[in-house]
Enzyme design. Structure first.
Site, PDB file in Angstrom:
ATOM      1  N   LYS A 116      48.314  43.159  33.533  1.00 50.92           N
ATOM      2  CA  LYS A 116      47.003  42.662  33.106  1.00 50.92           C
ATOM      3  C   LYS A 116      46.900  42.544  31.598  1.00 50.92           C
ATOM      4  O   LYS A 116      46.236  41.647  31.098  1.00 50.92           O
ATOM      5  CB  LYS A 116      45.879  43.541  33.663  1.00 50.92           C
ATOM      6  CG  LYS A 116      45.791  43.439  35.167  1.00 50.92           C
ATOM      7  CD  LYS A 116      44.430  43.767  35.712  1.00 50.92           C
ATOM      8  CE  LYS A 116      44.437  43.389  37.199  1.00 50.92           C
ATOM      9  NZ  LYS A 116      43.253  43.747  37.922  1.00 50.92           N
ATOM     10  N   LYS A 198      51.542  39.054  44.688  1.00 49.94           N
ATOM     11  CA  LYS A 198      50.521  39.450  45.668  1.00 49.94           C
ATOM     12  C   LYS A 198      49.284  38.560  45.542  1.00 49.94           C
ATOM     13  O   LYS A 198      48.958  38.082  44.459  1.00 49.94           O
ATOM     14  CB  LYS A 198      50.187  40.933  45.528  1.00 49.94           C
ATOM     15  CG  LYS A 198      49.057  41.229  44.613  1.00 49.94           C
ATOM     16  CD  LYS A 198      48.580  42.659  44.671  1.00 49.94           C
ATOM     17  CE  LYS A 198      47.449  42.774  43.654  1.00 49.94           C
ATOM     18  NZ  LYS A 198      46.298  43.471  43.997  1.00 49.94           N
ATOM     19  N   LYS A 201      42.321  38.373  43.838  1.00 53.58           N
ATOM     20  CA  LYS A 201      41.034  37.687  43.757  1.00 53.58           C
ATOM     21  C   LYS A 201      40.766  37.092  42.384  1.00 53.58           C
ATOM     22  O   LYS A 201      39.879  36.276  42.236  1.00 53.58           O
ATOM     23  CB  LYS A 201      39.908  38.632  44.180  1.00 53.58           C
ATOM     24  CG  LYS A 201      39.763  39.904  43.369  1.00 53.58           C
ATOM     25  CD  LYS A 201      38.577  40.694  43.877  1.00 53.58           C
ATOM     26  CE  LYS A 201      38.873  42.154  44.107  1.00 53.58           C
ATOM     27  NZ  LYS A 201      39.267  42.929  42.934  1.00 53.58           N
TER      28      LYS A 201
HETATM   29  P1  ATP Z   1      42.318  41.764  40.875  1.00 54.42           P
HETATM   30  O1  ATP Z   1      42.858  40.413  41.175  1.00 54.42           O
HETATM   31  O2  ATP Z   1      40.929  41.754  40.307  1.00 54.42           O
HETATM   32  O3  ATP Z   1      43.254  42.674  40.177  1.00 54.42           O
HETATM   33  P2  ATP Z   1      42.854  42.507  43.573  1.00 54.42           P
HETATM   34  O4  ATP Z   1      42.475  41.376  44.443  1.00 54.42           O
HETATM   35  O5  ATP Z   1      44.275  42.737  43.309  1.00 54.42           O
HETATM   36  O6  ATP Z   1      42.045  42.466  42.233  1.00 54.42           O
HETATM   37  P3  ATP Z   1      41.867  45.183  43.698  1.00 54.42           P
HETATM   38  O7  ATP Z   1      40.421  45.324  43.403  1.00 54.42           O
HETATM   39  O8  ATP Z   1      42.817  45.525  42.620  1.00 54.42           O
HETATM   40  O9  ATP Z   1      42.186  43.744  44.234  1.00 54.42           O
HETATM   41  O10 ATP Z   1      42.264  46.006  44.971  1.00 54.42           O
HETATM   42  C1  ATP Z   1      41.388  46.468  45.974  1.00 54.42           C
HETATM   43  C2  ATP Z   1      42.162  46.999  47.152  1.00 54.42           C
HETATM   44  O11 ATP Z   1      42.712  45.900  47.862  1.00 54.42           O
HETATM   45  C3  ATP Z   1      43.345  47.880  46.785  1.00 54.42           C
HETATM   46  O12 ATP Z   1      43.484  48.905  47.742  1.00 54.42           O
HETATM   47  C4  ATP Z   1      44.507  46.950  46.823  1.00 54.42           C
HETATM   48  O13 ATP Z   1      45.707  47.603  47.063  1.00 54.42           O
HETATM   49  C5  ATP Z   1      44.109  46.043  47.979  1.00 54.42           C
HETATM   50  N1  ATP Z   1      44.694  44.739  47.811  1.00 54.42           N
HETATM   51  C6  ATP Z   1      44.415  43.828  46.851  1.00 54.42           C
HETATM   52  N2  ATP Z   1      45.145  42.728  46.992  1.00 54.42           N
HETATM   53  C7  ATP Z   1      45.924  42.959  48.078  1.00 54.42           C
HETATM   54  C8  ATP Z   1      46.936  42.196  48.733  1.00 54.42           C
HETATM   55  N3  ATP Z   1      47.276  40.998  48.307  1.00 54.42           N
HETATM   56  N4  ATP Z   1      47.537  42.730  49.809  1.00 54.42           N
HETATM   57  C9  ATP Z   1      47.191  43.938  50.243  1.00 54.42           C
HETATM   58  N5  ATP Z   1      46.265  44.711  49.682  1.00 54.42           N
HETATM   59  C10 ATP Z   1      45.644  44.235  48.599  1.00 54.42           C
END
Ligand code: ATP
Ligand code: LTN
Length: 333
Positions: A116, A198, A201
């Site tokens: 990040k 991965k 969002k």
């Molecule tokens: P950002 O893009 O804002 O970093 P993110 O979509 O990666 O966010 P987080 O808020 O960091 O999501 O994560 C929330 C939860 O969802 C965590 O437990 C994370 O491991 C899970 N998570 C997020 N993206 C994935 C994914 N692609 N597959 C599985 N689990 C996920």
């Protein structure tokens, strides 16, 4: 109460973007399954979201929408505590205290920070750097036993463990040492356009993700456009990351193993496979989507839910915070 329900699970998701099926299959769906065995604290971590600049109006809307998604997905606010992180000031206070026990070297090794901060360029906030310490405070304030998260968060939970052990060694038993809980299926849903990364969002290309609240048409289109390969067989193999990702998505919804899915699609082409994955997603998300609408329309229900939850969370968190303050040598008023 079920004896096991005396054990605590804690988790959170940042309202930094609309929630994707990665958040749903990798996190929320597992939380729902765990609530029969654990008393759960699940929060919308708005203080974590502001480590990257957020539009205030959007942040407010998304915080409430995400809380509604938790409830609509099947988390029961009467049997668990579903709250908004900033409603419990003890998280910020405990985070400061723990900052004084965490080493810069530990934080510099965090892969999420490395990723990040690269994207943020010059304007990396100190909050982004100390983000895992706030997360440790979240977890440790509630005597948490398990932390259900996706694979990407394992490193952060390990830091929370290290801090708990360090503090306990210095001052005597204070914190429960938490365990990460990573479910097998759905643990890592990948980007539909770039299946080596991965699904996330906060990414710019909308074709890369599917949101929990996306319409059936959008879901079909995104799955249709998902990158595959020219091998032509539905197999869970490293050299077929796009297809493996779709198998993973289908498996997380149907609870089928990848081996069973491979068998089901033996001799069947990608077009049919993609149609079935899209349909499974649409069916899975339909009841969640209609509940979210109902819940958001009922403002007084939402308000009562987050206020009651905040009261319960504040009570527990303040008790742990006081314990920390006492042990460190601060004067308790
Ligand atoms: P950002 O893009 O804002 O970093 P993110 O979509 O990666 O966010 P987080 O808020 O960091 O999501 O994560 C929330 C939860 O969802 C965590 O437990 C994370 O491991 C899970 N998570 C997020 N993206 C994935 C994914 N692609 N597959 C599985 N689990 C996920
Ligand atoms: N950093 C987590 C969100 C999060 C969290 C937590 C998860 C904040 N506090 C406490 C589990 C427990 C993420 O998913 N990005």
């Amino acid at each position: 109460m079920n004896k096991e329900r005396e054990k605590i699970s804690f988790s959170g998701i940042q309202p930094s973007g609309d929630l994707t099926i990665g958040n749903y299959l990798g996190a929320i769906k597992n939380w729902v399954g765990l609530q029969k065995d654990f008393y759960a604290y699940y929060c919308v971590v708005d203080l974590h979201a502001i480590t990257i600049r957020q539009d205030p109006k959007e942040l407010r809307e998304r915080t409430l929408k995400n809380l509604a998604i938790y409830i609509a997905s099947g988390l029961d606010p009467d049997k668990n505590t579903l709250f908004i992180q900033s409603h419990v000031p003890a998280h910020s206070e405990a985070s400061w205290l723990l900052n004084c026990y965490c080493y810069i070297g530990e934080l510099s090794r965090m892969t999420q920070y490395k990723d990040k901060s690269q994207k943020a360029g010059e304007s990396v906030s100190a909050g982004l750097f100390t983000y895992p310490v706030l997360m440790a405070a979240d977890i440790l304030l509630y005597d948490t036993n398990v932390v259900p998260v996706g694979n990407d968060q394992k490193q952060h939970v390990e830091l929370a463990r290290d801090l708990a052990i360090r503090f306990n060694n210095l001052y005597g038993q204070t914190f429960v040492v938490p365990e990460p809980y990573i479910a097998d299926s759905g643990a890592r849903i990948m980007d539909l356009q770039n299946p080596d990364k991965k699904m996330s969002k906060s990414i710019d290309n909308p074709n890369a993700y599917i949101l929990i609240l996306d319409s059936p048409d959008v879901i079909k289109r995104r799955i249709n456009r998902a990158v595959t390969d020219d091998i032509g067989v539905v197999r869970f193999l490293d050299k077929q990351p796009g297809i493996s990702n779709l198998i993973n998505i289908l498996g997380a919804i149907t609870n089928k193993s990848y081996k069973d899915i491979e068998k089901d699609y033996d001799g069947i082409g990608y077009a049919q496979f993609k149609e079935d994955v899209a349909q499974a997603l649409i069916e899975e998300l339909k009841p969640v989507q209609s509940r979210v609408k109902e819940i958001l329309a009922d403002k007084s229900y939402m308000e009562k839910t987050y206020k009651d939850s905040a009261e319960r969370a504040n009570y527990v968190a303040n008790k742990t915070l006081r314990k920390m303050q006492k042990k460190i040598g601060l004067i308790i008023r």
